[in-house]
Write a protein that holds these residues in place. Structure first.
Motif, PDB file in Angstrom:
ATOM      1  N   ALA A  28      -6.349  33.557  15.650  1.00  0.00           N
ATOM      2  CA  ALA A  28      -6.884  32.908  14.450  1.00  0.00           C
ATOM      3  C   ALA A  28      -6.780  33.826  13.235  1.00  0.00           C
ATOM      4  N   GLY A  29      -7.025  35.125  13.425  1.00  0.00           N
ATOM      5  CA  GLY A  29      -6.914  36.050  12.310  1.00  0.00           C
ATOM      6  C   GLY A  29      -5.495  36.162  11.793  1.00  0.00           C
ATOM      7  N   ILE A  30      -4.522  36.184  12.704  1.00  0.00           N
ATOM      8  CA  ILE A  30      -3.119  36.262  12.276  1.00  0.00           C
ATOM      9  C   ILE A  30      -2.711  34.988  11.534  1.00  0.00           C
ATOM     10  N   LEU A  31      -3.137  33.835  12.035  1.00  0.00           N
ATOM     11  CA  LEU A  31      -2.798  32.580  11.372  1.00  0.00           C
ATOM     12  C   LEU A  31      -3.457  32.437  10.007  1.00  0.00           C
ATOM     13  N   SER A  32      -4.527  33.191   9.759  1.00  0.00           N
ATOM     14  CA  SER A  32      -5.190  33.117   8.460  1.00  0.00           C
ATOM     15  C   SER A  32      -4.408  33.828   7.356  1.00  0.00           C
ATOM     16  N   VAL A  33      -3.440  34.658   7.736  1.00  0.00           N
ATOM     17  CA  VAL A  33      -2.626  35.366   6.756  1.00  0.00           C
ATOM     18  C   VAL A  33      -1.524  34.433   6.262  1.00  0.00           C
ATOM     19  N   ASN A  34      -1.309  34.418   4.966  1.00  0.00           N
ATOM     20  CA  ASN A  34      -0.299  33.551   4.371  1.00  0.00           C
ATOM     21  C   ASN A  34       1.085  33.857   4.934  1.00  0.00           C
ATOM     22  N   ARG A  35       1.840  32.806   5.238  1.00  0.00           N
ATOM     23  CA  ARG A  35       3.189  32.983   5.791  1.00  0.00           C
ATOM     24  C   ARG A  35       4.083  33.750   4.819  1.00  0.00           C
ATOM     25  N   GLY A  36       3.811  33.643   3.543  1.00  0.00           N
ATOM     26  CA  GLY A  36       4.626  34.349   2.566  1.00  0.00           C
ATOM     27  C   GLY A  36       4.584  35.860   2.719  1.00  0.00           C
ATOM     28  N   GLN A  37       3.495  36.384   3.298  1.00  0.00           N
ATOM     29  CA  GLN A  37       3.387  37.829   3.507  1.00  0.00           C
ATOM     30  C   GLN A  37       4.455  38.318   4.489  1.00  0.00           C
ATOM     31  N   SER A  38       4.601  37.613   5.609  1.00  0.00           N
ATOM     32  CA  SER A  38       5.621  38.021   6.582  1.00  0.00           C
ATOM     33  C   SER A  38       7.018  37.779   6.039  1.00  0.00           C
ATOM     34  N   ASP A  39       7.219  36.690   5.279  1.00  0.00           N
ATOM     35  CA  ASP A  39       8.538  36.431   4.699  1.00  0.00           C
ATOM     36  C   ASP A  39       8.925  37.520   3.715  1.00  0.00           C
ATOM     37  N   ALA A  40       7.955  37.954   2.906  1.00  0.00           N
ATOM     38  CA  ALA A  40       8.236  39.021   1.941  1.00  0.00           C
ATOM     39  C   ALA A  40       8.542  40.329   2.647  1.00  0.00           C
TER      40      ALA A  40
END
Length: 418
Positions: free
Chosen positions: A307-319
């Motif tokens: 749940a904590g990982i899913l709370s991070v915006n997907r744009g962070q990993s894309d960047a």
């Protein structure tokens, strides 16, 4: 008069001083009402609540003392210094029945509880983080296996798991003469249905120099890592600190260890009669409780991590991927640090529940504080209220301590908005 009428028609205020004073509204003087004043009511209800709580505590204490007195039951804490006439199969401090006191029994139970809780927290946290990350794996088989693990162990009651591992696994291990050698023939780690036996180190006179070298290596690695991080912040140049740090921590103590003549011997468990002697051992109940607590709470921690990982915006990993970071670096340097504010609060509850759930050891006979002090010692000494109160205070102290330190860490990892 005509001039005043003309001015009034033009909207000009021509009220004289006398008329202006008459037009001013005078506020009536507020009268103090004792029963309607907000401050009085607030203080009154607080005093009333405190009085009711105090009266209830007084009533419970006096009523309990009266019932204990008419039944001829002992009260007070004088039993702590009285000798206890029973032994336990697992203890971390020296104790002899008939010589040791009930205070020693309390310490043995508390240390046993802390040991199993500490190890369970470490194992469950590491395993929970791994399972939580695997739940989000792009590999279908890996993610489904992790899902099955979470759903199975999270939804089976912990008590049933404890009994299963004790009766269905560790009690069915080979007997002593057919023990399993987990050290691949070195006879350093032996496992059978009576527990786990392992060799213990016996340091020599110069072994302290090896410990000093290890401490110096660890401190040096920490300083080297901090300087590398400052250099990276200043210049953007990334330095690999893992391999040099591991080399220093491993090889520097080894060099000192061999230079001082290897001042370390081992007390190896050997088979004598019907059991092993020497070294150290832990009973099957300890192993069953450790496995059950670790697996059960790891399933809950895995869901918190997911749940904590899913709370991070997907744009962070894309960047992060766009600037060339590998998936492992993205997860460790970008995603997990931002997910920690959402992971830590449920992690606090999981750690506290691990400590409290260790009391289920009473079902399989592990000598924790409940089984040893609140059951066996209580049946012999008879100080029920005091012993139960001491046990409750112990669990409350450990839980509040965990909550205190993790709340400090939680404040440090919280995201600060600009």
């Amino acid at each position: 008069m005509q001039v005043r009428q003309k001015h009034q028609q033009r909207g000009i205020d021509v009220t004289d001083g006398t008329d202006r004073k008459a037009a001013v509204r005078v506020r009536p003087k507020e009268e103090f009402n004792f029963f309607q004043d907000q401050r009085v009511r607030s203080a009154f209800y607080q005093i009333l609540t405190a009085g009711l709580v105090g009266w209830l505590a007084w009533y419970l204490i006096t009523n309990t003392a009266y019932n204990l007195e008419i039944r001829g039951m002992n009260t007070g804490f004088s039993f702590i210094n009285s000798s206890a006439g029973f032994d336990t199969d697992f203890k971390l401090i020296e104790y002899k029945p008939g010589v040791g006191t009930y205070g020693d029994i309390f310490m043995i139970g508390a240390l046993n509880t802390l040991l199993i809780s500490f190890l369970s927290i470490i194992v469950s946290t590491v395993l929970g983080f791994v399972i939580g990350v695997l739940r989000l794996s792009s590999n279908w088989l890996v993610s489904k296996v992790a899902l099955a693990y979470v759903e199975i162990f999270r939804n089976v009651p912990l008590l049933i798991q404890v009994v299963f591992w004790y009766i269905g696994v560790f009690n069915l291990l080979p007997v002593v003469k057919k023990s399993l050698d987990l050290s691949f023939g070195a006879e350093r780690i032996i496992l059978n249905n009576r527990g786990l036996y392992f060799a213990t180190p016996i340091p020599g006179g110069l072994f302290w120099m090896t410990l000093v070298a290890l401490a110096i290596a660890v401190i040096g690695a920490i300083i080297y890592r901090r300087r590398a991080r400052k250099r990276q912040d200043a210049s953007g140049v990334q330095t690999n600190t893992l391999l040099p740090s591991l080399a220093a921590i491993i090889f520097l103590p080894l060099i000192v260890f061999f230079a001082t003549g290897m001042p370390l011997e081992w007390d190896i468990p050997t088979l004598q009669g019907f059991n092993f002697a020497g070294g150290a051992s832990v009973p099957p109940a300890f192993l069953a409780l450790l496995v059950a607590l670790s697996i059960y709470h790891a399933a809950h921690i895995a869901e918190s991590v997911r749940a904590g990982i899913l709370s991070v915006n997907r744009g962070q990993s894309d960047a992060a991927m766009a600037i060339g970071l590998k998936p492992g670096k993205v997860m460790g340097l970008v995603i997990i640090p931002q997910a920690m504010p959402a992971i830590v609060p449920p992690l606090i509850s999981n750690w506290m529940n691990t400590v409290k759930n260790s009391s289920l050891a009473i079902a399989i006979g592990y000598s924790d504080i409940v089984s040893l002090f609140m059951q066996t010692a209580l049946n012999q000494a008879g100080y029920a209220v005091e012993m139960v109160g001491m046990t409750m205070a112990f669990y409350m102290f450990i839980s509040l301590t965990i909550s205190f330190f993790l709340n400090i860490y939680n404040k440090r990892v919280q995201l600060v908005e600009r």
